[in-house]
Design a protein around this motif. Structure first.
Motif, mmCIF file in Angstrom:
data_model
loop_
_atom_site.group_PDB
_atom_site.id
_atom_site.type_symbol
_atom_site.label_atom_id
_atom_site.label_comp_id
_atom_site.label_asym_id
_atom_site.label_seq_id
_atom_site.Cartn_x
_atom_site.Cartn_y
_atom_site.Cartn_z
ATOM 1 N N PHE A 18 49.715 -16.457 92.841
ATOM 2 C CA PHE A 18 48.956 -15.253 92.502
ATOM 3 C C PHE A 18 49.908 -14.138 92.094
ATOM 4 O O PHE A 18 50.882 -13.843 92.802
ATOM 5 N N GLY A 19 49.633 -13.530 90.947
ATOM 6 C CA GLY A 19 50.364 -12.357 90.503
ATOM 7 C C GLY A 19 49.379 -11.271 90.134
ATOM 8 O O GLY A 19 48.521 -11.486 89.269
ATOM 9 N N GLY A 20 49.468 -10.135 90.777
ATOM 10 C CA GLY A 20 48.496 -9.080 90.522
ATOM 11 C C GLY A 20 49.132 -7.710 90.409
ATOM 12 O O GLY A 20 50.126 -7.415 91.080
ATOM 13 N N VAL A 21 48.541 -6.876 89.563
ATOM 14 C CA VAL A 21 48.983 -5.495 89.389
ATOM 15 C C VAL A 21 47.775 -4.580 89.509
ATOM 16 O O VAL A 21 46.752 -4.801 88.846
ATOM 17 N N THR A 22 47.873 -3.566 90.370
ATOM 18 C CA THR A 22 46.904 -2.471 90.364
ATOM 19 C C THR A 22 47.611 -1.261 89.791
ATOM 20 O O THR A 22 48.753 -0.957 90.153
ATOM 21 N N ILE A 23 46.940 -0.552 88.875
ATOM 22 C CA ILE A 23 47.590 0.574 88.212
ATOM 23 C C ILE A 23 46.548 1.591 87.769
ATOM 24 O O ILE A 23 45.460 1.232 87.302
ATOM 25 N N GLY A 24 46.869 2.876 87.941
ATOM 26 C CA GLY A 24 45.963 3.910 87.463
ATOM 27 C C GLY A 24 46.070 5.198 88.258
ATOM 28 O O GLY A 24 46.698 5.254 89.320
ATOM 29 N N GLY A 25 45.433 6.222 87.725
ATOM 30 C CA GLY A 25 45.401 7.521 88.374
ATOM 31 C C GLY A 25 43.996 7.867 88.814
ATOM 32 O O GLY A 25 43.263 7.012 89.293
ATOM 33 N N GLY A 26 43.624 9.126 88.605
ATOM 34 C CA GLY A 26 42.307 9.567 89.055
ATOM 35 C C GLY A 26 42.196 9.459 90.559
ATOM 36 O O GLY A 26 43.165 9.626 91.295
ATOM 37 N N SER A 27 41.000 9.129 91.025
ATOM 38 C CA SER A 27 40.776 8.994 92.466
ATOM 39 C C SER A 27 40.298 7.591 92.835
ATOM 40 O O SER A 27 39.837 7.370 93.947
ATOM 41 N N ALA A 28 40.426 6.649 91.915
ATOM 42 C CA ALA A 28 39.872 5.307 92.133
ATOM 43 C C ALA A 28 40.717 4.500 93.109
ATOM 44 O O ALA A 28 41.926 4.669 93.226
ATOM 45 N N THR A 29 40.033 3.590 93.794
ATOM 46 C CA THR A 29 40.682 2.604 94.651
ATOM 47 C C THR A 29 40.641 1.261 93.943
ATOM 48 O O THR A 29 39.588 0.828 93.480
ATOM 49 N N ARG A 30 41.784 0.629 93.862
ATOM 50 C CA ARG A 30 41.907 -0.673 93.201
ATOM 51 C C ARG A 30 42.539 -1.623 94.211
ATOM 52 O O ARG A 30 43.589 -1.296 94.779
ATOM 53 N N GLU A 31 41.931 -2.791 94.413
ATOM 54 C CA GLU A 31 42.473 -3.637 95.470
ATOM 55 C C GLU A 31 42.321 -5.126 95.206
ATOM 56 O O GLU A 31 41.426 -5.571 94.472
ATOM 57 N N THR B 140 52.052 -25.258 99.271
ATOM 58 C CA THR B 140 52.827 -24.037 99.073
ATOM 59 C C THR B 140 51.960 -22.966 98.424
ATOM 60 O O THR B 140 51.016 -23.266 97.689
ATOM 61 N N SER B 141 52.313 -21.728 98.680
ATOM 62 C CA SER B 141 51.616 -20.618 98.030
ATOM 63 C C SER B 141 52.574 -19.448 97.890
ATOM 64 O O SER B 141 53.461 -19.242 98.724
ATOM 65 N N ASN B 142 52.361 -18.677 96.821
ATOM 66 C CA ASN B 142 53.194 -17.506 96.566
ATOM 67 C C ASN B 142 52.329 -16.404 95.973
ATOM 68 O O ASN B 142 51.574 -16.646 95.030
ATOM 69 N N GLN B 143 52.429 -15.207 96.532
ATOM 70 C CA GLN B 143 51.642 -14.082 96.066
ATOM 71 C C GLN B 143 52.566 -12.889 95.811
ATOM 72 O O GLN B 143 53.308 -12.474 96.705
ATOM 73 N N THR B 144 52.516 -12.361 94.589
ATOM 74 C CA THR B 144 53.340 -11.220 94.202
ATOM 75 C C THR B 144 52.429 -10.122 93.665
ATOM 76 O O THR B 144 51.731 -10.324 92.669
ATOM 77 N N VAL B 145 52.421 -8.988 94.338
ATOM 78 C CA VAL B 145 51.519 -7.889 93.965
ATOM 79 C C VAL B 145 52.341 -6.621 93.764
ATOM 80 O O VAL B 145 53.206 -6.277 94.585
ATOM 81 N N ARG B 146 52.070 -5.932 92.659
ATOM 82 C CA ARG B 146 52.706 -4.660 92.361
ATOM 83 C C ARG B 146 51.622 -3.596 92.160
ATOM 84 O O ARG B 146 50.597 -3.865 91.524
ATOM 85 N N ALA B 147 51.873 -2.409 92.678
ATOM 86 C CA ALA B 147 50.923 -1.302 92.579
ATOM 87 C C ALA B 147 51.621 -0.081 92.007
ATOM 88 O O ALA B 147 52.717 0.279 92.474
ATOM 89 N N VAL B 148 51.009 0.552 91.000
ATOM 90 C CA VAL B 148 51.542 1.777 90.408
ATOM 91 C C VAL B 148 50.396 2.774 90.317
ATOM 92 O O VAL B 148 49.413 2.532 89.602
ATOM 93 N N HIS B 149 50.540 3.910 91.023
ATOM 94 C CA HIS B 149 49.411 4.846 91.081
ATOM 95 C C HIS B 149 49.892 6.291 91.038
ATOM 96 O O HIS B 149 51.018 6.611 91.423
ATOM 97 N N TRP B 150 48.995 7.149 90.558
ATOM 98 C CA TRP B 150 49.267 8.580 90.494
ATOM 99 C C TRP B 150 47.956 9.309 90.720
ATOM 100 O O TRP B 150 46.931 8.686 91.025
ATOM 101 N N GLY B 151 47.981 10.646 90.587
ATOM 102 C CA GLY B 151 46.786 11.403 90.952
ATOM 103 C C GLY B 151 46.521 11.198 92.434
ATOM 104 O O GLY B 151 47.410 11.319 93.271
ATOM 105 N N THR B 152 45.284 10.848 92.760
ATOM 106 C CA THR B 152 44.955 10.452 94.130
ATOM 107 C C THR B 152 44.501 8.991 94.153
ATOM 108 O O THR B 152 43.729 8.585 95.017
ATOM 109 N N GLY B 153 44.967 8.224 93.185
ATOM 110 C CA GLY B 153 44.620 6.812 93.118
ATOM 111 C C GLY B 153 45.231 6.021 94.273
ATOM 112 O O GLY B 153 46.261 6.399 94.835
#
Length: 251
Positions: free
Chosen positions: A98-111, A124-137
């Motif tokens: 699993f590879g996932g990215v959450t990204i954004g601003g505003g006030s939204a919740t992304r999960e 076997t399993s591997n999960q890589t998650v990156r999050a980039v947020h601004w505002g109150t995201g």
């Protein structure tokens, strides 16, 4: 949790969810699971770009046969609450990526919320998650790994990193391990930090404009989530979808 009623924050998997948005989705959305069965020795890859100006909930139940492989790569850039749920069950020698990215601003919740069940040995399993947020995201990753008593030689890993571009943004990581076997490798890590200002200054001092410098640094940061995706065109599509969220952001 029964889907006859809406969840609450007392439900572990919904601890950081936007409950007002969940109420707008309604209980019917909670029962809309997509089921994927991957036969022994077969392989499935899903690439997704999710998020809009209305709440979204994407739920998958994936069962992997012996030696099967499944991979999900997701860019979550919702302008409103956007959640991806994955329930994975691994048979002997199966692999989940699993590879996932959450990204954004505003006030939204992304999960992203994942539950990976190692039901049999040698999976076997591997999960890589990156999050980039601004505002109150907010970017969330709730990842649970379960290893059955007889699932020896399990090798499971989770890696979460968040980049907060403004002081009002936030990120939450909740790794959970439930291990009943004794011959296993299970690892998880979580870090939250800010943009490397020294690197941005270095690039700007050499003629790179601020927006481009920021885009390049964010691209390098989130690229780890998609490094296991062999299809270069799909990888670029997911990256571009994530980076387009930066356009117009006043940071």
């Amino acid at each position: 949790m029964s889907t006859a009623t809406l969840p609450t924050r007392r439900d572990e998997a919904w601890r950081y969810a936007d409950m007002d948005a969940v109420a707008r989705l309604g209980v019917v959305a909670l029962d809309q699971w997509q089921t994927i069965n991957v036969a022994a020795g077969e392989s499935v890859t899903r690439c997704m770009i999710v998020g809009s100006d209305a709440p979204e909930l994407h739920r998958f139940r994936v069962s992997l046969g012996e030696g099967a492989k499944a991979a999900f790569f997701v860019t979550n850039r919702g302008g409103d609450y956007t959640r991806v749920d994955l329930e994975i069950r691994l048979a002997k020698g199966a692999h989940f990526e699993f590879g996932g990215v959450t990204i954004g601003g505003g006030s939204a919740t992304r999960e992203f919320v994942t539950q990976v069940i190692h039901a049999e040995p040698d999976a076997t399993s591997n999960q890589t998650v990156r999050a980039v947020h601004w505002g109150t995201g907010t970017g969330n990753f709730l990842g649970e790994i379960k290893v059955a008593r007889h699932a020896q030689k399990t090798d499971a890993a989770q890696d979460f990193k968040a980049l907060l571009l403004e002081a009002g943004a936030s990120a939450n990581a909740v790794p959970q391990l439930e291990i009943f076997a004794d011959d296993v490798k299970c690892a998880h890590g979580a870090t939250v930090g800010e943009l490397d200002e020294a690197a941005r200054f270095y690039m700007m001092a050499r003629g790179v404009d601020p927006a481009t410098a920021q885009r390049l640094l964010v691209q390098a940061f989130i690229g780890d989530a998609f490094v296991s995706l062999d299809d270069e065109a799909e990888r670029e599509t997911l990256l571009d979808a994530a980076l387009s969220a930066l356009e117009g952001a006043r940071l």
